[in-house]
Design a protein around this motif. Structure first.
Motif, PDB file in Angstrom:
ATOM      1  N   LEU A  50     -11.911  -6.099   6.147  1.00  0.00           N
ATOM      2  CA  LEU A  50     -10.550  -5.795   6.589  1.00  0.00           C
ATOM      3  C   LEU A  50      -9.889  -7.037   7.174  1.00  0.00           C
ATOM      4  O   LEU A  50      -8.695  -7.285   6.930  1.00  0.00           O
ATOM      5  N   ARG A  51     -10.629  -7.816   7.922  1.00  0.00           N
ATOM      6  CA  ARG A  51     -10.067  -9.066   8.448  1.00  0.00           C
ATOM      7  C   ARG A  51      -9.615  -9.969   7.309  1.00  0.00           C
ATOM      8  O   ARG A  51      -8.564 -10.610   7.376  1.00  0.00           O
ATOM      9  N   ALA A  52     -10.411 -10.003   6.231  1.00  0.00           N
ATOM     10  CA  ALA A  52     -10.051 -10.840   5.082  1.00  0.00           C
ATOM     11  C   ALA A  52      -8.817 -10.293   4.362  1.00  0.00           C
ATOM     12  O   ALA A  52      -7.956 -11.061   3.915  1.00  0.00           O
ATOM     13  N   PHE A  53      -8.727  -8.969   4.220  1.00  0.00           N
ATOM     14  CA  PHE A  53      -7.525  -8.368   3.642  1.00  0.00           C
ATOM     15  C   PHE A  53      -6.292  -8.818   4.416  1.00  0.00           C
ATOM     16  O   PHE A  53      -5.287  -9.237   3.831  1.00  0.00           O
ATOM     17  N   TRP A  54      -6.352  -8.714   5.732  1.00  0.00           N
ATOM     18  CA  TRP A  54      -5.178  -9.042   6.547  1.00  0.00           C
ATOM     19  C   TRP A  54      -4.905 -10.538   6.566  1.00  0.00           C
ATOM     20  O   TRP A  54      -3.746 -10.963   6.577  1.00  0.00           O
ATOM     21  N   ARG A  55      -5.955 -11.345   6.553  1.00  0.00           N
ATOM     22  CA  ARG A  55      -5.719 -12.787   6.532  1.00  0.00           C
ATOM     23  C   ARG A  55      -5.052 -13.205   5.224  1.00  0.00           C
ATOM     24  O   ARG A  55      -4.083 -13.974   5.224  1.00  0.00           O
ATOM     25  N   ALA A  56      -5.562 -12.686   4.114  1.00  0.00           N
ATOM     26  CA  ALA A  56      -4.952 -13.007   2.820  1.00  0.00           C
ATOM     27  C   ALA A  56      -3.526 -12.473   2.741  1.00  0.00           C
ATOM     28  O   ALA A  56      -2.625 -13.143   2.213  1.00  0.00           O
ATOM     29  N   ILE A 114       6.033  -7.930  -2.357  1.00  0.00           N
ATOM     30  CA  ILE A 114       5.830  -6.534  -2.750  1.00  0.00           C
ATOM     31  C   ILE A 114       4.568  -6.350  -3.578  1.00  0.00           C
ATOM     32  O   ILE A 114       3.874  -5.337  -3.452  1.00  0.00           O
ATOM     33  N   GLY A 115       4.255  -7.334  -4.430  1.00  0.00           N
ATOM     34  CA  GLY A 115       3.100  -7.190  -5.303  1.00  0.00           C
ATOM     35  C   GLY A 115       1.809  -7.728  -4.759  1.00  0.00           C
ATOM     36  O   GLY A 115       0.726  -7.378  -5.256  1.00  0.00           O
ATOM     37  N   VAL A 116       1.883  -8.594  -3.713  1.00  0.00           N
ATOM     38  CA  VAL A 116       0.668  -9.239  -3.214  1.00  0.00           C
ATOM     39  C   VAL A 116       0.464  -9.005  -1.719  1.00  0.00           C
ATOM     40  O   VAL A 116      -0.527  -8.388  -1.300  1.00  0.00           O
ATOM     41  N   ALA A 117       1.398  -9.485  -0.890  1.00  0.00           N
ATOM     42  CA  ALA A 117       1.172  -9.503   0.560  1.00  0.00           C
ATOM     43  C   ALA A 117       1.068  -8.105   1.164  1.00  0.00           C
ATOM     44  O   ALA A 117       0.080  -7.765   1.833  1.00  0.00           O
ATOM     45  N   LEU A 118       2.094  -7.295   0.956  1.00  0.00           N
ATOM     46  CA  LEU A 118       2.107  -5.966   1.568  1.00  0.00           C
ATOM     47  C   LEU A 118       1.003  -5.063   1.031  1.00  0.00           C
ATOM     48  O   LEU A 118       0.402  -4.304   1.806  1.00  0.00           O
ATOM     49  N   PRO A 119       0.650  -5.109  -0.278  1.00  0.00           N
ATOM     50  CA  PRO A 119      -0.516  -4.344  -0.713  1.00  0.00           C
ATOM     51  C   PRO A 119      -1.811  -4.776  -0.038  1.00  0.00           C
ATOM     52  O   PRO A 119      -2.648  -3.926   0.292  1.00  0.00           O
ATOM     53  N   LEU A 133      -2.146  -5.993   2.981  1.00  0.00           N
ATOM     54  CA  LEU A 133      -2.110  -5.509   4.360  1.00  0.00           C
ATOM     55  C   LEU A 133      -2.275  -3.995   4.430  1.00  0.00           C
ATOM     56  O   LEU A 133      -3.058  -3.478   5.235  1.00  0.00           O
ATOM     57  N   THR A 134      -1.548  -3.270   3.587  1.00  0.00           N
ATOM     58  CA  THR A 134      -1.584  -1.808   3.677  1.00  0.00           C
ATOM     59  C   THR A 134      -2.838  -1.214   3.045  1.00  0.00           C
ATOM     60  O   THR A 134      -3.408  -0.264   3.578  1.00  0.00           O
ATOM     61  N   CYS A 135      -3.278  -1.755   1.924  1.00  0.00           N
ATOM     62  CA  CYS A 135      -4.436  -1.173   1.247  1.00  0.00           C
ATOM     63  C   CYS A 135      -5.739  -1.498   1.968  1.00  0.00           C
ATOM     64  O   CYS A 135      -6.712  -0.738   1.868  1.00  0.00           O
ATOM     65  N   GLY A 136      -5.777  -2.613   2.699  1.00  0.00           N
ATOM     66  CA  GLY A 136      -6.939  -2.867   3.549  1.00  0.00           C
ATOM     67  C   GLY A 136      -7.097  -1.764   4.584  1.00  0.00           C
ATOM     68  O   GLY A 136      -8.200  -1.251   4.818  1.00  0.00           O
ATOM     69  N   MET A 137      -5.976  -1.366   5.194  1.00  0.00           N
ATOM     70  CA  MET A 137      -6.012  -0.266   6.157  1.00  0.00           C
ATOM     71  C   MET A 137      -6.274   1.067   5.473  1.00  0.00           C
ATOM     72  O   MET A 137      -6.921   1.956   6.039  1.00  0.00           O
ATOM     73  N   GLN A 138      -5.781   1.221   4.257  1.00  0.00           N
ATOM     74  CA  GLN A 138      -5.982   2.457   3.513  1.00  0.00           C
ATOM     75  C   GLN A 138      -7.476   2.763   3.355  1.00  0.00           C
ATOM     76  O   GLN A 138      -7.916   3.909   3.520  1.00  0.00           O
ATOM     77  N   LEU A 139      -8.259   1.748   3.049  1.00  0.00           N
ATOM     78  CA  LEU A 139      -9.703   1.939   2.912  1.00  0.00           C
ATOM     79  C   LEU A 139     -10.314   2.443   4.209  1.00  0.00           C
ATOM     80  O   LEU A 139     -11.153   3.354   4.214  1.00  0.00           O
ATOM     81  N   GLU A 140      -9.890   1.846   5.333  1.00  0.00           N
ATOM     82  CA  GLU A 140     -10.455   2.249   6.620  1.00  0.00           C
ATOM     83  C   GLU A 140     -10.054   3.677   6.972  1.00  0.00           C
ATOM     84  O   GLU A 140     -10.870   4.461   7.473  1.00  0.00           O
ATOM     85  N   ILE A 141      -8.805   4.027   6.718  1.00  0.00           N
ATOM     86  CA  ILE A 141      -8.326   5.360   7.091  1.00  0.00           C
ATOM     87  C   ILE A 141      -9.044   6.431   6.275  1.00  0.00           C
ATOM     88  O   ILE A 141      -9.476   7.456   6.811  1.00  0.00           O
ATOM     89  N   VAL A 142      -9.190   6.204   4.976  1.00  0.00           N
ATOM     90  CA  VAL A 142      -9.850   7.204   4.131  1.00  0.00           C
ATOM     91  C   VAL A 142     -11.317   7.362   4.527  1.00  0.00           C
ATOM     92  O   VAL A 142     -11.847   8.481   4.570  1.00  0.00           O
ATOM     93  N   ARG A 189     -15.792  -2.547  -0.270  1.00  0.00           N
ATOM     94  CA  ARG A 189     -14.564  -3.134   0.273  1.00  0.00           C
ATOM     95  C   ARG A 189     -14.343  -4.535  -0.305  1.00  0.00           C
ATOM     96  O   ARG A 189     -13.231  -4.891  -0.697  1.00  0.00           O
ATOM     97  N   TRP A 190     -15.418  -5.343  -0.343  1.00  0.00           N
ATOM     98  CA  TRP A 190     -15.307  -6.699  -0.884  1.00  0.00           C
ATOM     99  C   TRP A 190     -14.932  -6.663  -2.364  1.00  0.00           C
ATOM    100  O   TRP A 190     -14.169  -7.504  -2.845  1.00  0.00           O
ATOM    101  N   ARG A 191     -15.446  -5.670  -3.089  1.00  0.00           N
ATOM    102  CA  ARG A 191     -15.144  -5.553  -4.515  1.00  0.00           C
ATOM    103  C   ARG A 191     -13.650  -5.284  -4.728  1.00  0.00           C
ATOM    104  O   ARG A 191     -13.022  -5.877  -5.607  1.00  0.00           O
ATOM    105  N   VAL A 192     -13.103  -4.383  -3.921  1.00  0.00           N
ATOM    106  CA  VAL A 192     -11.666  -4.102  -4.027  1.00  0.00           C
ATOM    107  C   VAL A 192     -10.858  -5.343  -3.666  1.00  0.00           C
ATOM    108  O   VAL A 192      -9.872  -5.679  -4.338  1.00  0.00           O
ATOM    109  N   LEU A 193     -11.263  -6.043  -2.618  1.00  0.00           N
ATOM    110  CA  LEU A 193     -10.545  -7.251  -2.216  1.00  0.00           C
ATOM    111  C   LEU A 193     -10.559  -8.292  -3.337  1.00  0.00           C
ATOM    112  O   LEU A 193      -9.536  -8.936  -3.609  1.00  0.00           O
TER     113      LEU A 193
END
Length: 416
Positions: free
Chosen positions: A279-285, A310-315, A317-326, A356-360
């Protein structure tokens, strides 16, 4: 550490429905780009580009933010969500049916679909406000959090109102008093900065220490950022419409996004108990991509900046959190079904780090190919970017579903 009121959270099926729908829209955006080829990556006004953009902003971000906030508001903000499961189902139907009609209308230039799409989408955002705002106003404590959430929801309503105006104009029902390009810029400013980024800031301030072990953003700094955005958004919007001024909106976007990005990187660097490396890597990227989008904003007609944001940064940030929430929803579901005394699998077992790393890795492939296809338009590069986008969302969807499968298997073993 923020205390969670798990008993106040809704049934896990309520937010999960939105969160598992979001990747489908990301994959659809990839299909639209694959069908249109490199032409969709040459200008922001191409029908496929407009359709894919709204598949992201409404389909991906809309589902993610609606679903996340339906879980976050009662569990963290102490705000009761009205309507329960029935209203949430209606909200999901309105949002996704309206988005589908709008995407089809934009891609096929079908005037007859713009009006019903606008009605459904504005109804979705109005229903969401009706479900959440009364609870925010009635809740006690955490004034900064509730103020930030209120600002984000107000910006979402304004964005939806402008979008409805565009759709009715394209349907030939009404005329708009200002040029379409200026209104589109205001629409994007309110939606991306006022809605998505504001929600990320106020929610991230609470969950970054919880999920990443990051330092907590000081309340004074968060309040100053929110006050600045609340003041600057209407000012930038008015100057863009009345004076055709592009400089003020640009400066507002730069100031807000740079402050957010460096704030995230600073908080991560000051972490004393670092956890959850993926998740830290998702947010850093994501923050680095957001900085790149800000730098690219003056380039051309803004297509590269839009793709990066829209296609890179926000996904990221949001999809990293999406994994944690689910994953957390899976644990809450087991907790409610099994009760006390049962040793439950941890969140990490429900969603292992390797997945998680695979999705990233899949998301980072999109982060490389999509901007490259904008910079060097060619049919093969556009196809590669579109296929990477589709593959990354399929991988994300399978990973999210995997949480439910592991939870179901655990319950079956408990009964046996």
């Amino acid at each position: 550490m923020t205390r969670l009121a798990l008993d106040a959270a809704p049934e896990t099926a309520v937010p999960r429905r939105f969160l598992e729908t979001a990747p489908i829209w990301g994959a659809l955006a990839g299909v639209l780009l694959l069908a249109a080829g490199s032409a969709a990556l040459r200008t922001r006004w191409h029908p496929a580009t407009l359709a894919a953009t709204h598949a992201f902003t409404l389909g991906v971000f809309g589902n993610l933010l609606f679903g996340s906030l339906l879980q976050f508001l009662p569990a963290v903000a102490g705000a009761r969500v009205r309507g329960g499961r029935r209203a949430a189902r209606l909200l999901h139907a309105l949002l996704n049916l309206g988005t589908l009609l709008l995407v089809i209308a934009l891609y096929g230039s079908l005037r007859a679909l713009f009006a019903p799409a606008s009605v459904l989408l504005f109804a979705a955002f109005g229903l969401f406000a009706g479900m959440t705002v009364p609870g925010l106003l009635a809740a006690h404590g955490q004034r900064l959090l509730r103020a930030g959430l209120g600002l984000g929801i107000a910006a979402a309503l304004a964005t939806a109102a402008l979008g409805a105006g565009f759709a009715l104009t394209l349907a030939g029902w009404i005329g708009l008093p200002w040029p379409m390009p200026a209104l589109v810029d205001v629409h994007a400013l309110l939606g991306l900065l006022g809605w998505v980024l504001v929600i990320l800031v106020v929610v991230g301030r609470m969950v970054m220490p919880m999920f990443q072990g990051a330092a907590t953003l000081p309340a004074a700094a968060a309040a100053a950022w929110l006050a600045g955005v609340a003041t600057a958004l209407p000012l930038a919007s008015i100057t863009r419409l009345v004076r055709a001024d592009r400089a003020t909106p640009y400066l507002v976007v730069v100031a807000a996004t740079v402050a957010f990005a460096f704030g995230v990187l600073w908080l991560q660097a000051r972490s004393t108990h670092r956890r959850n490396p993926p998740l830290r890597a998702f947010w850093r990227a994501g923050t680095l991509a957001l900085l790149a989008a800000t730098i690219a904003l003056p380039v051309g007609d803004g297509l590269l900046a839009g793709v990066l944001a829209i296609g890179v940064a926000l996904p990221l940030l949001t999809c990293g959190m999406q994994l944690e929430i689910v994953a957390f929803l899976g644990w809450i579901d087991l907790h409610r079904r099994c009760g006390r005394g049962t040793r439950l699998p941890s969140v990490q077992r429900l969603l292992p780090n390797r997945e998680r790393w695979r999705v990233l890795a899949c998301f980072l492939a999109v982060a490389l190919l999509l901007p490259a296809a904008v910079q060097w338009p060619s049919s093969w590069l556009a196809a590669a970017a579109a296929l990477a986008l589709i593959g990354s969302r399929v991988m994300l969807w399978r990973t999210l579903r995997g949480v439910r499968h592991r939870a179901t298997r655990f319950l079956a073993e408990e009964v046996a």
